[in-house]
Design a protein around this motif. Structure first.
Motif, PDB file in Angstrom:
ATOM      1  N   MET A  46      17.772 -41.483  61.975  1.00 33.02           N
ATOM      2  CA  MET A  46      18.624 -40.957  63.027  1.00 33.02           C
ATOM      3  C   MET A  46      17.862 -40.989  64.347  1.00 33.02           C
ATOM      4  SD  MET A  46      20.311 -37.227  63.128  1.00 33.02           S
ATOM      5  CE  MET A  46      20.594 -36.446  64.649  1.00 33.02           C
ATOM      6  N   THR A  47      18.458 -41.576  65.384  1.00 40.19           N
ATOM      7  CA  THR A  47      17.818 -41.627  66.694  1.00 40.19           C
ATOM      8  C   THR A  47      18.102 -40.332  67.438  1.00 40.19           C
ATOM      9  OG1 THR A  47      18.067 -44.024  66.781  1.00 40.19           O
ATOM     10  CG2 THR A  47      17.661 -42.905  68.852  1.00 40.19           C
ATOM     11  N   ASP A  48      17.023 -39.637  67.778  1.00 38.70           N
ATOM     12  CA  ASP A  48      17.138 -38.384  68.519  1.00 38.70           C
ATOM     13  C   ASP A  48      17.125 -38.625  70.022  1.00 38.70           C
ATOM     14  OD1 ASP A  48      17.028 -37.038  66.050  1.00 38.70           O
ATOM     15  OD2 ASP A  48      14.851 -36.984  66.115  1.00 38.70           O
ATOM     16  N   ASN A  49      16.387 -39.671  70.448  1.00 34.92           N
ATOM     17  CA  ASN A  49      16.200 -39.929  71.860  1.00 34.92           C
ATOM     18  C   ASN A  49      15.859 -41.408  72.027  1.00 34.92           C
ATOM     19  OD1 ASN A  49      14.990 -40.183  74.455  1.00 34.92           O
ATOM     20  ND2 ASN A  49      14.466 -38.015  74.451  1.00 34.92           N
ATOM     21  N   LYS A  50      16.426 -42.060  73.047  1.00 38.58           N
ATOM     22  CA  LYS A  50      16.162 -43.479  73.271  1.00 38.58           C
ATOM     23  C   LYS A  50      15.900 -43.690  74.761  1.00 38.58           C
ATOM     24  CE  LYS A  50      19.586 -46.486  72.595  1.00 38.58           C
ATOM     25  NZ  LYS A  50      20.496 -47.436  71.945  1.00 38.58           N
ATOM     26  N   THR A  51      14.750 -44.322  75.092  1.00 36.74           N
ATOM     27  CA  THR A  51      14.385 -44.611  76.465  1.00 36.74           C
ATOM     28  C   THR A  51      14.327 -46.123  76.651  1.00 36.74           C
ATOM     29  OG1 THR A  51      13.037 -42.602  76.555  1.00 36.74           O
ATOM     30  CG2 THR A  51      12.614 -44.268  78.252  1.00 36.74           C
ATOM     31  N   THR A  52      15.023 -46.621  77.654  1.00 37.86           N
ATOM     32  CA  THR A  52      14.992 -48.045  77.948  1.00 37.86           C
ATOM     33  C   THR A  52      13.686 -48.379  78.647  1.00 37.86           C
ATOM     34  OG1 THR A  52      17.389 -48.054  78.219  1.00 37.86           O
ATOM     35  CG2 THR A  52      16.183 -49.941  79.124  1.00 37.86           C
ATOM     36  N   VAL A  53      12.956 -49.359  78.103  1.00 35.03           N
ATOM     37  CA  VAL A  53      11.717 -49.826  78.707  1.00 35.03           C
ATOM     38  C   VAL A  53      11.973 -51.110  79.487  1.00 35.03           C
ATOM     39  CG1 VAL A  53       9.379 -50.680  78.215  1.00 35.03           C
ATOM     40  CG2 VAL A  53      10.325 -48.778  76.889  1.00 35.03           C
ATOM     41  N   TYR A  54      12.809 -51.982  78.914  1.00 36.32           N
ATOM     42  CA  TYR A  54      13.063 -53.290  79.522  1.00 36.32           C
ATOM     43  C   TYR A  54      14.414 -53.804  79.057  1.00 36.32           C
ATOM     44  CZ  TYR A  54      12.730 -58.327  80.321  1.00 36.32           C
ATOM     45  OH  TYR A  54      12.991 -59.617  80.699  1.00 36.32           O
ATOM     46  N   ARG A  55      15.168 -54.409  79.984  1.00 35.01           N
ATOM     47  CA  ARG A  55      16.422 -55.086  79.640  1.00 35.01           C
ATOM     48  C   ARG A  55      16.304 -56.529  80.106  1.00 35.01           C
ATOM     49  NH1 ARG A  55      20.467 -51.568  77.929  1.00 35.01           N
ATOM     50  NH2 ARG A  55      21.956 -53.261  78.078  1.00 35.01           N
ATOM     51  N   GLY A  56      16.446 -57.463  79.179  1.00 33.48           N
ATOM     52  CA  GLY A  56      16.301 -58.874  79.504  1.00 33.48           C
ATOM     53  C   GLY A  56      17.558 -59.661  79.224  1.00 33.48           C
ATOM     54  N   LYS A  57      17.436 -60.999  79.345  1.00 30.30           N
ATOM     55  CA  LYS A  57      18.571 -61.878  79.083  1.00 30.30           C
ATOM     56  C   LYS A  57      18.881 -61.955  77.591  1.00 30.30           C
ATOM     57  CE  LYS A  57      16.703 -65.274  81.434  1.00 30.30           C
ATOM     58  NZ  LYS A  57      16.461 -66.616  81.974  1.00 30.30           N
TER      59      LYS A  57
END
Length: 174
Positions: A1-12
């Motif tokens: 179960m994901t409690d928290n998600k932080t975006t580090v990088y968004r690519g193509k």
């Protein structure tokens, strides 16, 4: 179960997240997860029981690899449609018969990528349309020789290894 998600990088192609998760045993872990849309790969066998293998330059792998025609699922595209598109673009082939061979998880410790495998037969040649960043040579290898290359570590690409071995169970070694 994901409690928290932080975006580090968004690519193509990929997105990288730090995900704080609660594992089935109750332990909490922070994981680096690369989200990928998935892909499809094709074992294309001709009437002489030769398989289409691509010799492709892969910078990330340090040079040339033997691979099956394959590629990333585009948004809204089915795995079969991806397999058909990639076979045409990379190898200049269309197939009259398609058989699913299951899926593989490429690197489940960090990637969400699932690769769908297909066996393609009744082939016809069409113009290839490789992308500018792809350096590809198309080769036709007797299927038994390709299996020998896989067993001898000449082929190291995971989707290609699994695809060849699964096709060997369906199509036979002849």
């Amino acid at each position: 179960m994901t409690d928290n998600k932080t975006t580090v990088y968004r690519g193509k192609i990929i997105d990288l997240y730090l995900e704080r998760v609660t594992l089935p045993n109750g332990a909490v872990a922070e994981l680096e997860i690369i989200r990928h849309p998935g892909g499809a790969a094709v074992v294309a066998l001709d009437n002489e029981n030769r398989v289409c293998l691509l010799r492709q330059y892969r910078h990330a792998a340090g040079g040339w690899l033997w691979e099956l025609p394959a590629g990333k699922l585009d948004a809204g595209e089915s795995p079969l449609a991806t397999a058909q598109r990639e076979l045409e673009e990379e190898a200049g082939l269309r197939a009259g018969h398609w058989e699913p061979m299951g899926k593989i998880v490429s690197s489940p410790g960090v990637f969400t990528e699932i690769v769908h495998l297909f066996l393609a037969r009744n082939l016809m040649h069409v113009p290839a349309n490789t992308e500018t960043h792809e350096i590809i040579e198309v080769h036709w290898i007797p299927f038994t020789e390709a299996l020998a290359w896989a067993q001898a570590n000449e082929i190291t690409d995971a989707k290609t290894l699994v695809g060849l071995f699964r096709a060997g169970k369906i199509a036979g070694p002849s």
